[in-house]
Design a protein around this motif. Sequence first.
Motif, PDB file in Angstrom:
ATOM      1  N   ARG D 107       0.956  -0.975  -0.189  1.00  0.00           N
ATOM      2  CA  ARG D 107       0.193   0.156   0.073  1.00  0.00           C
ATOM      3  C   ARG D 107       0.737   1.018  -0.012  1.00  0.00           C
ATOM      4  N   LYS D 108       1.973   1.033   0.620  1.00  0.00           N
ATOM      5  CA  LYS D 108       3.085   2.704   0.612  1.00  0.00           C
ATOM      6  C   LYS D 108       3.536   2.562  -0.844  1.00  0.00           C
ATOM      7  N   LYS D 109       3.157   1.408  -1.638  1.00  0.00           N
ATOM      8  CA  LYS D 109       3.802   1.925  -3.159  1.00  0.00           C
ATOM      9  C   LYS D 109       2.366   1.719  -3.730  1.00  0.00           C
ATOM     10  N   VAL D 110       1.501   1.705  -3.747  1.00  0.00           N
ATOM     11  CA  VAL D 110       0.628   1.586  -4.440  1.00  0.00           C
ATOM     12  C   VAL D 110      -0.942   2.441  -3.844  1.00  0.00           C
ATOM     13  N   GLY D 111      -0.222   3.831  -4.643  1.00  0.00           N
ATOM     14  CA  GLY D 111      -1.391   4.927  -3.344  1.00  0.00           C
ATOM     15  C   GLY D 111      -2.486   4.879  -4.779  1.00  0.00           C
ATOM     16  N   MET D 112      -3.352   5.785  -3.208  1.00  0.00           N
ATOM     17  CA  MET D 112      -4.857   5.046  -3.669  1.00  0.00           C
ATOM     18  C   MET D 112      -5.725   7.124  -4.095  1.00  0.00           C
ATOM     19  N   VAL D 113      -6.319   7.315  -4.438  1.00  0.00           N
ATOM     20  CA  VAL D 113      -7.048   8.953  -4.564  1.00  0.00           C
ATOM     21  C   VAL D 113      -8.542   8.486  -4.376  1.00  0.00           C
ATOM     22  N   VAL D 187       4.354   9.741  -0.032  1.00  0.00           N
ATOM     23  CA  VAL D 187       4.999   8.453   0.112  1.00  0.00           C
ATOM     24  C   VAL D 187       5.902   8.002  -0.587  1.00  0.00           C
ATOM     25  N   SER D 188       6.191   8.092  -2.074  1.00  0.00           N
ATOM     26  CA  SER D 188       6.174   7.955  -3.418  1.00  0.00           C
ATOM     27  C   SER D 188       6.093   6.794  -3.899  1.00  0.00           C
ATOM     28  N   PRO D 189       5.179   7.363  -3.546  1.00  0.00           N
ATOM     29  CA  PRO D 189       4.215   5.568  -4.863  1.00  0.00           C
ATOM     30  C   PRO D 189       4.755   4.621  -5.815  1.00  0.00           C
ATOM     31  N   ASP D 190       4.960   4.352  -6.352  1.00  0.00           N
ATOM     32  CA  ASP D 190       4.881   3.887  -7.826  1.00  0.00           C
ATOM     33  C   ASP D 190       3.947   3.464  -8.533  1.00  0.00           C
ATOM     34  N   VAL D 191       2.522   3.481  -8.323  1.00  0.00           N
ATOM     35  CA  VAL D 191       1.475   3.186  -9.139  1.00  0.00           C
ATOM     36  C   VAL D 191       0.287   3.948  -8.484  1.00  0.00           C
ATOM     37  N   ILE D 192      -0.594   4.252  -8.802  1.00  0.00           N
ATOM     38  CA  ILE D 192      -1.784   5.625  -8.045  1.00  0.00           C
ATOM     39  C   ILE D 192      -2.465   5.066  -8.400  1.00  0.00           C
ATOM     40  N   LEU D 193      -3.368   4.659  -7.347  1.00  0.00           N
ATOM     41  CA  LEU D 193      -4.842   4.582  -7.945  1.00  0.00           C
ATOM     42  C   LEU D 193      -6.194   5.730  -7.615  1.00  0.00           C
TER      43      LEU D 193
END
Lengths: 295, 304, 274, 274, 276
Positions: D107-113, D187-193
């Motif tokens: 979840r740190k790598k994959v941000g969510m809005v 959190v410097s993600p890799d992917v943003i959902l």
Amino acid sequence: MKGHKSINYWKSEYIGRTLVTLCGIVIVLTTLAIIAFIAGKGIQSFTVSGISLWEMITSTNWSPNDGHYGALIFIAGSTLVSIGAVLVSAPIAIALAIFMNYISPKFGEKVLRPVLELLVGIPSVVYGLLGVSILVPFLRDSFGGVGFSLMAGIIVLSIMILPTIATLASDALRGVPPQLLEASYGLGSTRWQAISRVVIPAAKKGVMTGIVLGLARAFGEALAVQMVIGNTIKLPEALTSPTATLTGVLTMDMSNTLNGTAWNNALWSLALILLVISFLFILIIRFIGNRGGEK
Amino acid sequence: MNSRTVNKIWTGIFYIVAIFIVLLLGFLVFEILKRGWGFWDLSFLTGKSSNVEAGGGIGYQLWNSFYMLIITLIISVPLGLGAGIYLAEYAKPGKLLNFIRLCIDTMASLPSIVVGLFGLLVFVTATGWGYTIIGGALAITILNLPSLARVSESAILDVPGSVKEASLGLGATRWQTIVKITLPSAMPQIITGVILAAGRIFGEAAALIYTAGLMTPILNPAADLSNPVNPFNIFRPAETLAVHIWKLNSEGIVPDAQAIATKSAAVLIIMVLIFNLLARLFSTLLQKHFEGSKGKKKKTQAAA
Amino acid sequence: MSEIKDKKQEMAMQTEQSKSMDAKPLVYDTRNLNLWYGDNHALKDINLPIQENEVTAIIGPSGCGKSTYIKVLNRMIELVPSVKTTGEILYRGDNIFDKSYQVEELRKKVGMVFQKPNPFPKSIYENVAYGPKIHGVKNKKELDEIVETSLRGAAIWDEVKDRLHENAYGLSGGQQQRICLARCLAVSPDVILMDEPTSALDPISTLKVEELVQELKEKFSIIIVTHNMQQAARISDKTAFFLSGEVIEFDDTDKIFSTPKDKRTEDYITGRFG
Amino acid sequence: MSEIKDKKQEMAMQTEQSKSMDAKPLVYDTRNLNLWYGDNHALKDINLPIQENEVTAIIGPSGCGKSTYIKVLNRMIELVPSVKTTGEILYRGDNIFDKSYQVEELRKKVGMVFQKPNPFPKSIYENVAYGPKIHGVKNKKELDEIVETSLRGAAIWDEVKDRLHENAYGLSGGQQQRICLARCLAVSPDVILMDEPTSALDPISTLKVEELVQELKEKFSIIIVTHNMQQAARISDKTAFFLSGEVIEFDDTDKIFSTPKDKRTEDYITGRFG
Amino acid sequence: ACGNDNPNDASSSDGVGAEISGIVTAAGSTALLPLADVAANEFMQKHSDVSVTVQGGGSGTGINQVANGAVNIGNSDVPSADKIEDEALAGQLVDNKVSGIAFGIVVNEDVKVDDLTVEQIQGIFSGKITNWKEVGGQDLEINVINRPASSGTRITFDKTVMKDVKINDSIGTNQDSNGAVENSINSTSGSISYLAMSYLVEGKDTSLKIITIDGAEPTTDDVANGSYPFWSYEYMVTKGEPKGAAKAYIDFLVSEEFAEKVDQMGYIPMVELMDR
Ligand SMILES: Nc1ncnc2c1ncn2[C@@H]1O[C@H](COP(=O)(O)OP(=O)(O)OP(=O)(O)O)[C@@H](O)[C@H]1O
Ligand SMILES: Nc1ncnc2c1ncn2[C@@H]1O[C@H](COP(=O)(O)OP(=O)(O)OP(=O)(O)O)[C@@H](O)[C@H]1O
Ligand SMILES: [Mg+2]
Ligand SMILES: [Mg+2]
Ligand SMILES: O=P([O-])([O-])[O-]
């Protein structure tokens, strides 16, 4: 990303989770302990003192000095006084709940809810005190007799359980989707039609829960009722006659009888009966809840 | 009858009932205060009660009530909060949760006299403590725990799921989310619940008669903490104000027993009033503090 | 895309009919309506004449006041305590904001169908019979008749006729929505207001409801709020475009979708926002 | 309408670029994913490879499983206790359903809005600093830097730099949404959902967020759920069309909008339902 | 952490006269409570190192607690053997008589009767006599008020007045406590009950009336000379013979120097009862 994780990370999650789980377990253990202790004590009158359970719940003869431990009068007294209280209290409570939700939410929020909270806050001894000094003389002057009566118990109790029923009924009404109300209004119904035909039927489950809980509260209330009901060991003939309740006998005799005597054991059995009855109420509430859920 | 008329009649009935209840409370409070007029007298509030002579005060009883309240809250709030968190955040639906809820419901419906008797068996007799503050506090904890757990649970569940999701979505653990996001937001509601519970603790008598006793030794703050005359010793008997009222009414042989009882009742009612006001004040203040003015607006919309 | 073009052509052919716009009598006439939720000015100076036996669509982005407007039309908005209004709405010539105006009568005449199907937690029969009952119909046979006619009118009779006494919650969303419509028809309304009646429905149910709307307009006047512009184009005669509480444009549907006068209307219907 | 056509032409010109589809590495690979809510089969046999540094749009009518799918990607779906899944989702090669897989790291790598802006009831600064803090950043200066960079990245620094310590609830919806985005960037993600990130926003805020998405895709892979087909057409590289829990079609966005292979896709994008 | 676990031997030195110290806890009879409490206060003024706390709770509680070792002294209105069924336990307990107490038959002041015979009282409480005119008063219904069957007062009433006649519990009302009895007699016309004389000390604004039994009054004199039947001893029960501070306290209570106070408070000092 697999595997490694700082110790602290796990610690906070693990410790926190364990602690709160323990809190849940404490509740369970305490409840079980209460049941075990009361049951353990309450059962001795049958196992040790040789009292018959059947006699206890069917006989009206309570004379411990002669070895008779019929508790039917107390059971009946408790039942009558609580049902009476609910009959008085429930309609008023439901009306209050409706008022708070649909007639004047503002007045309900600003005035009625604080009033109900205060009524809950008034200690039961104070209710008893007021009952003895205002209600009993009033009943005596209005209806004759001694004033200490079933009716006095019912009135005191109905004030005491009013907030319980009103709050729960109000929660139940609030849970009714506003869309239902809109749908009814949309068809041209008056407010009363919408409330009586749609809202109340839809909230029936919650309202019933409130009523049963009120009944349970009434059943278990001790001091205030004992102070006004007269404690006469006799089935009441009228609303104005005095009678006795389970909690009343307990408060009166428990501290004056000795551990291990048949009398004392019989009193613990009464406590056990109280426990069983309040458990029954819970089961009824759950039954209501489940049945409502099926539809 | 025309349905509009019926509607008007019922509306009238609802108003009458509502006003009746407000008047009833007004009457009760008025009667209590009238009978206990003069309760604010300092020598009454701080004086020592007497078993024989008139003119006794309720100093010890007041202190005992507060001390009992504090001890009870110290025990019951963490437990109730913990149980609430468990129920709201960790418990998985199933047999176990169902059983815990059954236990909570059962506990909540226990008659206080049954709890008192349980306390007598366990905290007084089995432990050999005799009548003690701690025994009383534990008994009231049993009475209060279910409602505290429920208040905490519903306060936590009321925190919008979207905010919790946001925290989890950033990689926070559940516990971090609870401590840093959920609890702060749920706090106003929890504190309100606790203060209201405090009012009820203050007024409890039936359970305390069997656990904390009907007497207070003559207190001496200078005494050793393990000495029963030290006011802070939790292993000493303590008669609270509510119990005092009950005792005065049943066994009071002082000439002014009735007067003291009614004055004490007035004090009790004032305390309950203060607790209620505090609860209100607190929740509004905290609400403002945590949510800013926008929080309110959101609520009205949700209600509509 | 092609669908919309077909529609346009079809509409274009009906032009002379649309020209006779002012011939049909008005059911509603909204004049200088303003509405506030507390301090929030949600409707601004709305003027909107609505004609008999037509489908009027109301479109606009989220929060523009569509639901608010439709709820004013049967005064349902009064359920929100903080609401204030100015201006007037004439229904069949009478100002519904008049003190003496009987809101129950208005709501009987003006049915409403909501976004989420909201049947009562009662049997299908009781749902439909509810309206007639509260308006005093007691005769069992008469009720039976009303229920059947209404359910037929809402094109759901065949699906439910064998289970009239089952709880309406057991039906699918689309069926529930048509029950709600039947419930509304049972009080023989004059106007039907619909607030996004299909947005919670699957494609097939949506189609059914759309067809129904086309049929119903023979007998009733219909005002429908929708998020779906294609839906508006498909089923409505007139369209009003709302933005931030204002009516930006109100005209024949074909005109709105082919030659919008306002840049904002064009931006909206071409999907540049919303 | 015209807007969409422009888009089509523009896309058509990019065709050879799209042909090189398989060249970019995959961030996510979903294989035979099935998901149930209790008995409700909400996702059916989903197969979906998602590439790095692209915007992938997910469209479909309400209830088709868009939000469900996006919540599986960071295992947020586990919050619903009744959920069961089969199949696998590989994130950067690892199956996220593995027992030993650390969900917090994912979840740190994959941000969510989310659809509705959901800032914490804290100050703007605390909102953005929250993620770094829980992941162990304590240094005040470092935090200050992260907060500024993230707010700049979310194109909201200038609007809030003077009120960093005010409550985030005091901002407008569009600003709140960008704060949420900044919080995610911190959190410097890799992917943003993103789950319908603009559906609660006004046109201007929508535009800002859309522009931002275009910028962010340089650095991140973005998966965006949207109701607004025009939005999907405007901003995405690939589009997946969901219907009743199935992926009906997944392809380059221009292909989906110009020459959909499936009749249902065509019906949906031309507005015949939904 | 609690002061109750070592009964009796809490004193540092034995024997009266020497300085004594320690903690004495007592619990039980509410009838004896006021006397025990006043004695405790006076005793502590003399012996500042001793702390005496007296709890109520009822006679049963007192005996229970002393039998369990939870208190040093159990106050009781009745001999412990009367209450306890377990013979072995009863054997360990020692009943120390500390005073006598007289009980009065009390009526509401509107009752125009001043004296009743034992038979009349038996008739009233067994339900045979229901109107005051049957015992020489006006035409007024009798309202019987009883204490609960376990109360010490009622047991004494049973033993000394009712004897073989049974109290009818289904008439009148039962009041839990002396205070409640007093209140309801005050407010109920035609009512009759019985109360410990310690509750009828001067200064209370009560309107109840004490009735003589066969002409005898509930006074120390009439009890001492044997003409007034309705009285009993009060006991301080200890586990084994009393020791140390507890013994000193009990001794003080029965001492001549404290006798006047005992009398004043409505109890009968032991010195007056020595010859009985
Ligand atoms: N009960 C209410 N109290 C206060 N403000 C409200 C309330 N209902 C709506 N509003 C406000 O009024 C404005 C118009 O809302 P309305 O619901 O009419 O929009 P809408 O066009 O129906 O939107 P949607 O397409 O999302 O349904 C919005 O700004 C909304 O925030
Ligand atoms: N928490 C839940 N529990 C049970 N069923 C759920 C839950 N959330 C969603 N569903 C069901 O799963 C299906 C897919 O829902 P989902 O929210 O993914 O749809 P969506 O495509 O995001 O719709 P929308 O456009 O309305 O957001 C729906 O049938 C819905 O009813
Ligand atoms: Mg709307
Ligand atoms: Mg969704
Ligand atoms: O002294 P009592 O046992 O009668 O209360």
